[in-house]
Design a protein around this motif. Structure first.
Motif, PDB file in Angstrom:
ATOM      1  N   LEU A 268       0.832  -1.207   0.000  1.00  0.00           N
ATOM      2  CA  LEU A 268       0.000   0.000   0.000  1.00  0.00           C
ATOM      3  C   LEU A 268       0.864   1.255   0.000  1.00  0.00           C
ATOM      4  N   GLY A 269       2.035   1.150   0.642  1.00  0.00           N
ATOM      5  CA  GLY A 269       2.955   2.288   0.649  1.00  0.00           C
ATOM      6  C   GLY A 269       3.509   2.611  -0.721  1.00  0.00           C
ATOM      7  N   ILE A 270       3.391   1.679  -1.655  1.00  0.00           N
ATOM      8  CA  ILE A 270       3.855   1.915  -3.018  1.00  0.00           C
ATOM      9  C   ILE A 270       2.736   2.466  -3.892  1.00  0.00           C
ATOM     10  N   ALA A 271       1.495   2.022  -3.633  1.00  0.00           N
ATOM     11  CA  ALA A 271       0.381   2.356  -4.517  1.00  0.00           C
ATOM     12  C   ALA A 271      -0.510   3.485  -3.997  1.00  0.00           C
ATOM     13  N   VAL A 272      -0.612   3.663  -2.682  1.00  0.00           N
ATOM     14  CA  VAL A 272      -1.549   4.636  -2.102  1.00  0.00           C
ATOM     15  C   VAL A 272      -0.787   5.878  -1.631  1.00  0.00           C
ATOM     16  N   PRO A 273      -1.144   7.074  -2.110  1.00  0.00           N
ATOM     17  CA  PRO A 273      -0.422   8.301  -1.743  1.00  0.00           C
ATOM     18  C   PRO A 273      -0.401   8.584  -0.245  1.00  0.00           C
ATOM     19  N   SER A 274      -1.526   8.325   0.443  1.00  0.00           N
ATOM     20  CA  SER A 274      -1.566   8.610   1.883  1.00  0.00           C
ATOM     21  C   SER A 274      -0.570   7.746   2.647  1.00  0.00           C
ATOM     22  N   PHE A 275      -0.386   6.503   2.227  1.00  0.00           N
ATOM     23  CA  PHE A 275       0.593   5.635   2.873  1.00  0.00           C
ATOM     24  C   PHE A 275       2.014   6.080   2.522  1.00  0.00           C
ATOM     25  N   GLN A 276       2.218   6.552   1.299  1.00  0.00           N
ATOM     26  CA  GLN A 276       3.521   7.088   0.916  1.00  0.00           C
ATOM     27  C   GLN A 276       3.878   8.296   1.779  1.00  0.00           C
ATOM     28  N   LYS A 277       2.881   9.124   2.060  1.00  0.00           N
ATOM     29  CA  LYS A 277       3.112  10.307   2.893  1.00  0.00           C
ATOM     30  C   LYS A 277       3.518   9.904   4.302  1.00  0.00           C
ATOM     31  N   MET A 278       2.860   8.863   4.849  1.00  0.00           N
ATOM     32  CA  MET A 278       3.215   8.407   6.202  1.00  0.00           C
ATOM     33  C   MET A 278       4.625   7.841   6.244  1.00  0.00           C
ATOM     34  N   GLN A 279       5.049   7.187   5.151  1.00  0.00           N
ATOM     35  CA  GLN A 279       6.402   6.645   5.112  1.00  0.00           C
ATOM     36  C   GLN A 279       7.456   7.730   5.167  1.00  0.00           C
ATOM     37  N   LYS A 280       7.107   8.936   4.699  1.00  0.00           N
ATOM     38  CA  LYS A 280       8.061  10.035   4.670  1.00  0.00           C
ATOM     39  C   LYS A 280       7.991  10.924   5.903  1.00  0.00           C
ATOM     40  N   GLU A 281       7.104  10.597   6.860  1.00  0.00           N
ATOM     41  CA  GLU A 281       6.924  11.433   8.045  1.00  0.00           C
ATOM     42  C   GLU A 281       7.852  11.075   9.194  1.00  0.00           C
ATOM     43  N   GLY A 282       8.774  10.179   8.940  1.00  0.00           N
ATOM     44  CA  GLY A 282       9.744   9.816   9.973  1.00  0.00           C
ATOM     45  C   GLY A 282       9.156   8.914  11.038  1.00  0.00           C
ATOM     46  N   GLU A 283       9.515   9.173  12.301  1.00  0.00           N
ATOM     47  CA  GLU A 283       9.108   8.309  13.408  1.00  0.00           C
ATOM     48  C   GLU A 283       7.602   8.288  13.590  1.00  0.00           C
ATOM     49  N   SER A 284       6.953   9.447  13.495  1.00  0.00           N
ATOM     50  CA  SER A 284       5.499   9.497  13.674  1.00  0.00           C
ATOM     51  C   SER A 284       4.786   8.707  12.585  1.00  0.00           C
TER      52      SER A 284
END
Length: 446
Positions: free
Chosen positions: A90-106
């Motif tokens: 999902l982190g590859i296909a869904v933008p919201s999951f991609q955004k969470m992956q880039k938010e660091g620890e949170s």
């Protein structure tokens, strides 16, 4: 030998490391003890020979035999692994999951929480299927309806308990909690498999020389697997000089370690899932049995091995493509003031990284396919299937990868306290291909 005892003594001198190792061992002992507790309402003596094969055998291996014992931990950590893979995709296909992956620890904390919730859903579904299909009716001692409801809740709680144990090992132990639990489940099969092989060769067949050759071949395969797991292609990266106050930053050459086998064990798991389809068809539809399907249902046949190898190579390219992003690597490098000598930042850099990954993935995928079909070849040479599992496939890759990661954690503790590491030369490296930069462990699955 003196070096080894000195290193072990140094490990025991570090109080924090000693406490983490003891804590990890205690948790693993608790896991192995609970894994032998049978579901309430089941007569253990009526289970008989409940050994699994095919994809169920693979699940049983990951669960440390709990699946075939109808244990309260029968589902093991597989629902958690499945949830982790889904969240990763999902982190590859869904933008919201991609955004969470880039938010660091949170962002990682949010993704971990989503993984836990998804684990509960997957566990509940798998628990229903397990109780319906895998528990022999003659072994049930109580009302079937009550047993169904009770067992579904118990199996779900068992998986959550295993997941909690894994997280405790990651937080307070030596890291890699879930991976260590899987490794312990696999390694628990080794003593009995080795005993059966020794009995078969020495007592029955009288082949002591053959047994020695088997052990030597196993050692060679393990060494070969370590080379594949640790193999990296180092891409040089130059960072521009920056002066902040009276201090200078950058201006040094570093390396990006691109792994030869970036996909890990996942291509084998995906390929095995597809190769189980012919066997499933012949079981549910006996009229479909023919020479073609029988060949693809026999792991020792040439057709099965070649198809299996081809699928592993294809899935290796596919999984590497969706998990390794050259464009993101190029952007991160550019933001930090880094560049590959002789290349412009941006498109040229990402194209170069993509080209390097494509070139090293092919030999990596071929070597991975060879490791995957080695157990079938071992069976061809007369080695019992229980012992042949350790000649390659998911078992060996997981064992080697987890052991290397664990040694890497211990190595980092020793070097932080200015003790000699575990090796006379060089550093122990795990599946990342580089020495650990921290000692907090990792929650990565297999």
């Amino acid at each position: 030998m003196k070096k080894l005892f000195t290193t072990l003594s140094n490990i025991w001198k570090i109080q924090e490391l000693r406490e983490r190792i003891v804590f990890t061992l205690v948790i693993l002992l608790v896991y192995r003890f609970v894994s032998h507790v049978v579901l309430p309402g089941v007569d253990a003596t009526a289970l008989g020979d409940n050994q699994k094969s095919g994809i169920l055998g693979l699940l049983d291996m990951f669960a440390g035999g709990s699946f075939s014992r109808v244990s309260i931990l029968a589902l093991g950590v597989m629902p958690y692994i499945s949830a982790s893979i889904v969240v990763q995709l999902l982190g590859i296909a869904v933008p919201s999951f991609q955004k969470m992956q880039k938010e660091g620890e949170s962002g990682r904390n949010k993704l971990n929480q989503i993984t836990r919730y998804l684990t509960v859903v997957i566990t509940a579904v798998q628990a229903v299927g397990y109780v319906k299909t895998q528990v022999p009716k003659e072994a049930i001692l109580i009302d079937p309806t009550l047993f169904f409801v009770l067992s579904t809740f118990v199996l779900s709680a068992g998986t959550l308990f295993v997941m909690w144990l894994g997280e405790k090992i990651t937080d307070k132990g030596i890291g890699n909690g879930v991976s260590l639990i899987i490794m312990v489940g696999i390694i628990a099969r080794l003593p009995m498999a080795l005993y059966q092989e020794i009995t078969s060769r020495v007592i029955v067949d009288g082949g002591l020389i053959a047994l020695v050759l088997e052990i030597v071949a196993l050692f060679a395969v393990v060494m070969f697997t370590i080379l594949i797991v640790q193999g990296v292609r180092k891409v040089p990266v130059q960072y521009a000089k920056r002066i902040v106050g009276n201090r200078q930053f950058g201006g040094v050459r570093q390396y990006i370690p691109l792994k030869v086998n970036a996909a890990g064990v996942m291509p084998i798991i995906f390929a095995q899932a597809l190769m189980f389809i012919p066997t499933t068809l012949t079981q549910f539809f006996p009229t479909l049995q023919n020479t073609w399907l029988i060949q693809f249902s026999d792991p020792t046949s040439l057709a099965y091995s070649l198809t299996f190898a081809f699928l592993i190579i294809a899935f290796t390219f596919f999984y590497t493509a969706i998990t390794v992003n050259p464009v993101q690597m190029s952007d991160d490098m550019k933001k930090n003031g880094g560049f590959i000598p002789g290349l412009k930042p941006g498109l040229d850099t990402s194209s170069f990284i993509d080209d390097v990954i494509s070139k090293i993935t092919f030999p990596g995928s071929v070597f991975l396919a060879i490791i995957a079909i080695l157990p079938s070849l071992a069976v061809k040479f007369g080695i019992k299937s229980e012992f042949a599992h350790f000649y390659g496939g998911t078992s060996l890759l997981i064992l080697v990868g987890v052991v290397l990661d664990t040694l890497q954690q211990i190595e980092s503790y020793l070097l932080m306290r200015h003790y000699d590491g575990l090796m006379k030369t060089g550093r122990v490296t795990g599946r990342t291909g580089v020495p650990a930069a921290n000692t907090s462990g990792s929650s990565a699955v297999i």
